[in-house]
Scaffold this motif. Structure first.
Motif, PDB file in Angstrom:
ATOM      1  N   LYS A 116      -7.673  -1.762   4.711  1.00 25.13           N
ATOM      2  CA  LYS A 116      -7.209  -2.989   5.343  1.00 25.13           C
ATOM      3  C   LYS A 116      -6.049  -2.703   6.291  1.00 25.13           C
ATOM      4  O   LYS A 116      -5.090  -2.021   5.928  1.00 25.13           O
ATOM      5  CB  LYS A 116      -6.775  -4.010   4.292  1.00 25.13           C
ATOM      6  CG  LYS A 116      -6.257  -5.310   4.908  1.00 25.13           C
ATOM      7  CD  LYS A 116      -5.842  -6.299   3.852  1.00 25.13           C
ATOM      8  CE  LYS A 116      -5.292  -7.563   4.488  1.00 25.13           C
ATOM      9  NZ  LYS A 116      -4.857  -8.553   3.484  1.00 25.13           N
ATOM     10  N   ARG A 117      -6.125  -3.258   7.487  1.00 24.22           N
ATOM     11  CA  ARG A 117      -5.047  -3.115   8.463  1.00 24.22           C
ATOM     12  C   ARG A 117      -4.211  -4.388   8.448  1.00 24.22           C
ATOM     13  O   ARG A 117      -4.705  -5.480   8.755  1.00 24.22           O
ATOM     14  CB  ARG A 117      -5.609  -2.864   9.862  1.00 24.22           C
ATOM     15  CG  ARG A 117      -4.540  -2.552  10.900  1.00 24.22           C
ATOM     16  CD  ARG A 117      -5.169  -2.268  12.242  1.00 24.22           C
ATOM     17  NE  ARG A 117      -6.017  -1.085  12.207  1.00 24.22           N
ATOM     18  CZ  ARG A 117      -5.557   0.162  12.284  1.00 24.22           C
ATOM     19  NH1 ARG A 117      -4.255   0.380  12.382  1.00 24.22           N
ATOM     20  NH2 ARG A 117      -6.393   1.179  12.256  1.00 24.22           N
ATOM     21  N   HIS A 150      -4.181 -11.175  -3.224  1.00 22.74           N
ATOM     22  CA  HIS A 150      -3.689  -9.826  -2.959  1.00 22.74           C
ATOM     23  C   HIS A 150      -2.444  -9.539  -3.803  1.00 22.74           C
ATOM     24  O   HIS A 150      -2.162  -8.405  -4.148  1.00 22.74           O
ATOM     25  CB  HIS A 150      -3.334  -9.671  -1.474  1.00 22.74           C
ATOM     26  CG  HIS A 150      -4.528  -9.748  -0.567  1.00 22.74           C
ATOM     27  ND1 HIS A 150      -5.609  -8.907  -0.697  1.00 22.74           N
ATOM     28  CD2 HIS A 150      -4.811 -10.578   0.461  1.00 22.74           C
ATOM     29  CE1 HIS A 150      -6.512  -9.196   0.220  1.00 22.74           C
ATOM     30  NE2 HIS A 150      -6.062 -10.209   0.934  1.00 22.74           N
ATOM     31  N   GLU A 171      -6.584 -14.115   9.060  1.00 20.66           N
ATOM     32  CA  GLU A 171      -7.514 -13.002   8.892  1.00 20.66           C
ATOM     33  C   GLU A 171      -8.971 -13.466   8.948  1.00 20.66           C
ATOM     34  O   GLU A 171      -9.834 -12.732   9.421  1.00 20.66           O
ATOM     35  CB  GLU A 171      -7.229 -12.278   7.567  1.00 20.66           C
ATOM     36  CG  GLU A 171      -5.908 -11.538   7.583  1.00 20.66           C
ATOM     37  CD  GLU A 171      -5.569 -10.884   6.256  1.00 20.66           C
ATOM     38  OE1 GLU A 171      -6.212 -11.257   5.241  1.00 20.66           O
ATOM     39  OE2 GLU A 171      -4.686 -10.026   6.233  1.00 20.66           O
ATOM     40  N   GLU A 178     -11.213  -1.724  10.557  1.00 17.26           N
ATOM     41  CA  GLU A 178     -10.604  -1.031   9.422  1.00 17.26           C
ATOM     42  C   GLU A 178      -9.817   0.182   9.888  1.00 17.26           C
ATOM     43  O   GLU A 178     -10.086   0.754  10.943  1.00 17.26           O
ATOM     44  CB  GLU A 178     -11.685  -0.596   8.427  1.00 17.26           C
ATOM     45  CG  GLU A 178     -12.379  -1.760   7.738  1.00 17.26           C
ATOM     46  CD  GLU A 178     -13.393  -1.290   6.710  1.00 17.26           C
ATOM     47  OE1 GLU A 178     -13.847  -0.128   6.813  1.00 17.26           O
ATOM     48  OE2 GLU A 178     -13.732  -2.068   5.813  1.00 17.26           O
TER      49      GLU A 178
END
Length: 306
Positions: A116-117, A150, A171, A178
């Motif tokens: 994940k960026r 998260h 998002e 990615e």
């Protein structure tokens, strides 16, 4: 045209608080000609040393990164950390040194090791306006509709929940490519719960003797509010209550010790989650001596290279 540096395999040392991660990572870096990359969400702050367990004296000349990179009072975030990690990791690879990632903050480990960026997410005033009449339970249910949390703290306060909703909505509307994962070999330090609790107690007592309360007083004198300090973790929350006269010392020590033990339990849960999601962790007995743990890891690395 600028070339991308060859990605040097990342050696990762993780473990719960008080497990001796720093000493082991530094010893390995010294043996391998490496440099430390911190994955600690609080050691980024300057002037917050005892409460965050920086143990800078243990580095003894071994270069380190991502420690003391923000002023106390700032709200450092995962976007900033991932950007800084990627830059520091690339620089270490470019100089042909060995990168050693050391830490126990689950989200920071995920930011360093995951696909994940993280990105800068601006405030969504229109979204906040639509949500202003919803109570906290409704906000939490809405956040869960975006998928698994998260971070378990996302629903602890209304503001955190609103921010998490902003990020989730951003998002969903702005998909991002990615990251290219750094190749990593992960080792974890494991203690039985009772042994770890004993280490937590001993380290807490040591830091209190070293002046952790005075560190908090100094931060308050610099203009950081009690409310801000509670944001920076358990030690600062409970020490602030003590130095401002809102909690007796004995109660502070007792409740802080218990809270740190609970935090260590959540860290172990996070590490199990990492393994379930495909991160292979080789566990090392924390009761072994420093050199024994070091040799076990070096032997394991040598076998994998062959």
């Amino acid at each position: 045209m600028q070339t991308t540096p060859t990605l040097t395999p990342l050696l990762v040392i993780l473990g719960p608080t008080a497990s001796g991660k720093t000493a082991l990572a530094v010893n390995l870096a010294r043996r391998l000609g490496g440099e430390i990359l911190s994955a600690d969400s609080r050691q980024v702050y300057r002037g917050m040393d005892l409460g965050t367990g920086k143990d800078l004296e243990e580095y003894a000349g071994v270069p380190f990164h991502l420690i003391d990179v923000a002023e106390a009072g700032e709200e450092y975030n995962l976007f900033r950390y991932q950007q800084a990690f990627d830059a520091a990791y690339a620089d270490i690879c470019r100089r042909r040194r060995v990168p050693v990632l050391c830490g126990g903050s689950g989200l920071y480990l995920a930011a360093a090791l995951g696909r994940k960026r993280f990105r800068h997410v601006p405030e969504n005033t229109a979204l906040r306006a639509r949500l202003q009449d919803k109570d906290d339970e409704e906000l939490a249910r809405l956040l869960s509709s975006y998928g698994p949390l998260h971070n378990h703290t996302d629903t602890q306060t209304r503001e955190r929940c609103l921010r998490a909703l902003e990020i989730a909505e951003f998002e969903r509307s702005n998909p991002c490519p990615e990251r290219i994962l750094p190749p990593a070999t992960v080792f974890g330090i494991r203690f039985e719960p009772e042994a770890l609790r004993s280490r937590i107690k001993a380290r807490l007592e040591q830091r209190l003797r070293q002046g952790m309360a005075d560190e908090v007083r100094g931060l308050l004198q610099k203009g950081i509010s009690p409310g801000q300090l509670t944001y920076y973790g358990l030690e600062y929350k409970y020490l602030t209550l003590y130095v401002t006269g809102k909690m007796p010392r004995e109660q502070m020590e007792r409740e802080l010790y218990f809270a740190i033990c609970q935090f260590a339990k959540r860290q172990r849960t996070w590490f199990r989650k990492m393994e379930k999601e495909g991160c292979a962790v080789t566990w090392i007995d924390g009761n072994a001596g420093l050199e024994e743990k070091t040799e076990k890891i070096l032997t394991s690395l040598d076998k994998r290279i062959r």
